[in-house]
Design a protein around this motif. Structure first.
Motif, PDB file in Angstrom:
ATOM      1  N   PHE A  76     -28.088 -42.744 -54.561  1.00 14.52           N
ATOM      2  CA  PHE A  76     -28.393 -43.547 -53.168  1.00 14.52           C
ATOM      3  C   PHE A  76     -27.107 -44.242 -52.660  1.00 14.52           C
ATOM      4  CE2 PHE A  76     -32.601 -42.792 -54.760  1.00 14.52           C
ATOM      5  CZ  PHE A  76     -33.119 -42.408 -53.433  1.00 14.52           C
ATOM      6  N   ASP A  77     -25.999 -44.484 -53.707  1.00 14.56           N
ATOM      7  CA  ASP A  77     -24.667 -44.990 -53.253  1.00 14.56           C
ATOM      8  C   ASP A  77     -23.866 -44.176 -52.188  1.00 14.56           C
ATOM      9  OD1 ASP A  77     -23.102 -47.190 -53.288  1.00 14.56           O
ATOM     10  OD2 ASP A  77     -21.611 -45.958 -54.542  1.00 14.56           O
ATOM     11  N   MET A  78     -24.027 -42.897 -52.493  1.00 15.28           N
ATOM     12  CA  MET A  78     -23.319 -42.018 -51.539  1.00 15.28           C
ATOM     13  C   MET A  78     -23.983 -42.031 -49.914  1.00 15.28           C
ATOM     14  SD  MET A  78     -21.082 -40.196 -52.948  1.00 15.28           S
ATOM     15  CE  MET A  78     -20.703 -39.383 -51.876  1.00 15.28           C
ATOM     16  N   GLU A  79     -25.108 -42.489 -49.840  1.00 14.57           N
ATOM     17  CA  GLU A  79     -25.731 -42.741 -48.514  1.00 14.57           C
ATOM     18  C   GLU A  79     -24.836 -43.725 -47.767  1.00 14.57           C
ATOM     19  OE1 GLU A  79     -29.176 -45.385 -47.525  1.00 14.57           O
ATOM     20  OE2 GLU A  79     -29.399 -45.179 -49.784  1.00 14.57           O
ATOM     21  N   ALA A  80     -24.356 -44.842 -48.287  1.00 15.36           N
ATOM     22  CA  ALA A  80     -23.567 -45.886 -47.873  1.00 15.36           C
ATOM     23  C   ALA A  80     -22.218 -45.336 -47.270  1.00 15.36           C
ATOM     24  CB  ALA A  80     -23.055 -46.843 -49.091  1.00 15.36           C
ATOM     25  N   ALA A  81     -21.437 -44.370 -47.946  1.00 11.42           N
ATOM     26  CA  ALA A  81     -20.296 -43.715 -47.802  1.00 11.42           C
ATOM     27  C   ALA A  81     -20.432 -42.825 -46.384  1.00 11.42           C
ATOM     28  CB  ALA A  81     -19.712 -42.781 -48.886  1.00 11.42           C
ATOM     29  N   ILE A  82     -21.861 -42.162 -46.613  1.00  8.48           N
ATOM     30  CA  ILE A  82     -22.177 -41.261 -45.238  1.00  8.48           C
ATOM     31  C   ILE A  82     -22.370 -42.335 -43.817  1.00  8.48           C
ATOM     32  CG2 ILE A  82     -23.828 -39.605 -44.399  1.00  8.48           C
ATOM     33  CD1 ILE A  82     -24.021 -38.505 -47.248  1.00  8.48           C
ATOM     34  N   LEU A  83     -23.327 -43.289 -44.247  1.00 10.43           N
ATOM     35  CA  LEU A  83     -23.457 -43.923 -43.204  1.00 10.43           C
ATOM     36  C   LEU A  83     -22.406 -44.979 -42.809  1.00 10.43           C
ATOM     37  CD1 LEU A  83     -26.859 -45.447 -44.257  1.00 10.43           C
ATOM     38  CD2 LEU A  83     -26.312 -43.924 -42.369  1.00 10.43           C
ATOM     39  N   PHE A  84     -21.297 -45.288 -43.748  1.00  9.40           N
ATOM     40  CA  PHE A  84     -19.931 -45.973 -42.914  1.00  9.40           C
ATOM     41  C   PHE A  84     -19.236 -44.684 -41.968  1.00  9.40           C
ATOM     42  CE2 PHE A  84     -19.934 -49.090 -46.669  1.00  9.40           C
ATOM     43  CZ  PHE A  84     -19.973 -50.144 -45.931  1.00  9.40           C
ATOM     44  N   LEU A 108     -33.997 -40.591 -47.067  1.00 12.83           N
ATOM     45  CA  LEU A 108     -33.618 -41.520 -48.229  1.00 12.83           C
ATOM     46  C   LEU A 108     -34.722 -42.512 -48.652  1.00 12.83           C
ATOM     47  CD1 LEU A 108     -29.946 -41.754 -47.687  1.00 12.83           C
ATOM     48  CD2 LEU A 108     -30.984 -40.586 -49.454  1.00 12.83           C
ATOM     49  N   LEU A 109     -35.471 -42.836 -47.538  1.00 13.16           N
ATOM     50  CA  LEU A 109     -36.367 -44.169 -47.930  1.00 13.16           C
ATOM     51  C   LEU A 109     -37.580 -43.210 -48.503  1.00 13.16           C
ATOM     52  CD1 LEU A 109     -37.227 -47.027 -47.483  1.00 13.16           C
ATOM     53  CD2 LEU A 109     -38.239 -46.346 -45.309  1.00 13.16           C
ATOM     54  N   LEU A 110     -38.118 -42.348 -47.910  1.00 10.58           N
ATOM     55  CA  LEU A 110     -39.046 -41.419 -48.556  1.00 10.58           C
ATOM     56  C   LEU A 110     -38.770 -41.177 -50.264  1.00 10.58           C
ATOM     57  CD1 LEU A 110     -40.113 -38.990 -45.700  1.00 10.58           C
ATOM     58  CD2 LEU A 110     -41.466 -40.929 -46.792  1.00 10.58           C
ATOM     59  N   ALA A 111     -37.569 -40.746 -50.410  1.00  7.11           N
ATOM     60  CA  ALA A 111     -37.127 -40.256 -51.819  1.00  7.11           C
ATOM     61  C   ALA A 111     -37.149 -41.539 -52.481  1.00  7.11           C
ATOM     62  CB  ALA A 111     -35.761 -39.803 -51.759  1.00  7.11           C
ATOM     63  N   LEU A 112     -36.812 -42.743 -52.143  1.00 10.53           N
ATOM     64  CA  LEU A 112     -36.798 -44.012 -52.925  1.00 10.53           C
ATOM     65  C   LEU A 112     -38.535 -44.298 -53.224  1.00 10.53           C
ATOM     66  CD1 LEU A 112     -35.326 -46.281 -54.099  1.00 10.53           C
ATOM     67  CD2 LEU A 112     -35.455 -47.511 -52.088  1.00 10.53           C
ATOM     68  N   ILE A 113     -39.158 -44.198 -51.912  1.00 10.33           N
ATOM     69  CA  ILE A 113     -40.591 -44.499 -52.210  1.00 10.33           C
ATOM     70  C   ILE A 113     -41.324 -43.875 -53.505  1.00 10.33           C
ATOM     71  CG2 ILE A 113     -42.818 -44.307 -51.115  1.00 10.33           C
ATOM     72  CD1 ILE A 113     -41.294 -45.516 -48.711  1.00 10.33           C
ATOM     73  N   TYR A 114     -40.803 -42.485 -53.358  1.00 13.94           N
ATOM     74  CA  TYR A 114     -41.219 -41.301 -54.198  1.00 13.94           C
ATOM     75  C   TYR A 114     -40.908 -41.691 -55.718  1.00 13.94           C
ATOM     76  CZ  TYR A 114     -41.723 -37.169 -57.123  1.00 13.94           C
ATOM     77  OH  TYR A 114     -42.224 -36.388 -58.205  1.00 13.94           O
ATOM     78  N   LEU A 115     -39.525 -42.213 -55.977  1.00 12.24           N
ATOM     79  CA  LEU A 115     -39.344 -42.491 -57.254  1.00 12.24           C
ATOM     80  C   LEU A 115     -39.745 -43.981 -57.649  1.00 12.24           C
ATOM     81  CD1 LEU A 115     -35.238 -41.564 -56.771  1.00 12.24           C
ATOM     82  CD2 LEU A 115     -37.018 -40.588 -58.306  1.00 12.24           C
ATOM     83  N   TRP A 116     -40.093 -44.694 -56.751  1.00 13.56           N
ATOM     84  CA  TRP A 116     -40.808 -45.925 -57.231  1.00 13.56           C
ATOM     85  C   TRP A 116     -42.280 -45.764 -57.503  1.00 13.56           C
ATOM     86  CZ3 TRP A 116     -40.914 -50.762 -53.391  1.00 13.56           C
ATOM     87  CH2 TRP A 116     -41.469 -51.908 -53.810  1.00 13.56           C
ATOM     88  N   VAL A 117     -42.852 -44.846 -57.003  1.00 17.40           N
ATOM     89  CA  VAL A 117     -44.226 -44.707 -57.114  1.00 17.40           C
ATOM     90  C   VAL A 117     -44.209 -43.818 -58.557  1.00 17.40           C
ATOM     91  CG1 VAL A 117     -46.356 -43.260 -56.512  1.00 17.40           C
ATOM     92  CG2 VAL A 117     -44.957 -44.867 -54.818  1.00 17.40           C
ATOM     93  N   ASP A 118     -43.327 -42.943 -58.739  1.00 17.61           N
ATOM     94  CA  ASP A 118     -43.588 -42.252 -59.810  1.00 17.61           C
ATOM     95  C   ASP A 118     -43.111 -42.862 -61.210  1.00 17.61           C
ATOM     96  OD1 ASP A 118     -43.531 -39.524 -61.056  1.00 17.61           O
ATOM     97  OD2 ASP A 118     -41.478 -39.331 -61.328  1.00 17.61           O
ATOM     98  N   GLY A 119     -42.357 -44.090 -60.988  1.00 17.51           N
ATOM     99  CA  GLY A 119     -42.017 -44.997 -62.105  1.00 17.51           C
ATOM    100  C   GLY A 119     -40.772 -44.573 -62.598  1.00 17.51           C
ATOM    101  N   ALA A 120     -39.948 -43.962 -61.880  1.00 17.45           N
ATOM    102  CA  ALA A 120     -38.558 -43.682 -62.244  1.00 17.45           C
ATOM    103  C   ALA A 120     -37.747 -44.725 -62.227  1.00 17.45           C
ATOM    104  CB  ALA A 120     -38.024 -42.388 -61.375  1.00 17.45           C
TER     105      ALA A 120
END
Length: 130
Positions: A76-84, A108-120
């Motif tokens: 998820f940190d790579m998204e910051a580099a791409i967005l910069f 990326l937000l959908l992936a984060l929500i999935y990981l959060w719901v999955d308990g990762a």
């Protein structure tokens, strides 16, 4: 201006950099070999940490939840580099670039929500599924 200070070809500068780097690495290895502690009868195949030799074999695989958190951080940190990079070219990209960035952030937000719901993202390990 820089050419007046260091009149050297880029290829020569690269060669000098590589040679100096290799020389420094070689010097560190030589110095470490000279000053290292020499122990008679030392077994190089036995792990040695903090002055304590292991008494029993390892108990098997260890749980390392930090590794998962670190891997997710890198992803998820790579998204910051791409967005910069996108932010630098935002005016040139126009509305199409804005829509593409919004889709990227949405995925990326959908992936984060999935990981959060999955308990990762929980330190306590995987949740019990109902």
């Amino acid at each position: 201006m820089a050419d007046l200070i260091f009149p050297i070809a880029p290829g020569a500068a690269l060669a000098i950099h590589v040679a100096l780097s290799a020389g420094i690495v070689a010097a560190i290895i030589v110095v470490a070999t000279i000053i290292r502690e020499k122990r008679a009868g030392a077994r190089p195949d036995v792990p040695y940490e903090s002055g304590i030799l292991p008494g029993t074999p390892p108990q098997g695989p260890q749980n390392a939840p930090y590794f998962l958190i670190a891997a997710l951080f890198v992803i998820f940190d790579m998204e910051a580099a791409i967005l910069f990079a996108w932010a630098v070219a935002a005016r040139d990209a126009g509305w199409v670039g804005l829509i593409e960035a919004a889709i990227f952030i949405g995925v990326l937000l959908l992936a984060l929500i999935y990981l959060w719901v999955d308990g990762a993202l929980d330190w306590g390990g995987p949740r019990q599924r109902k």
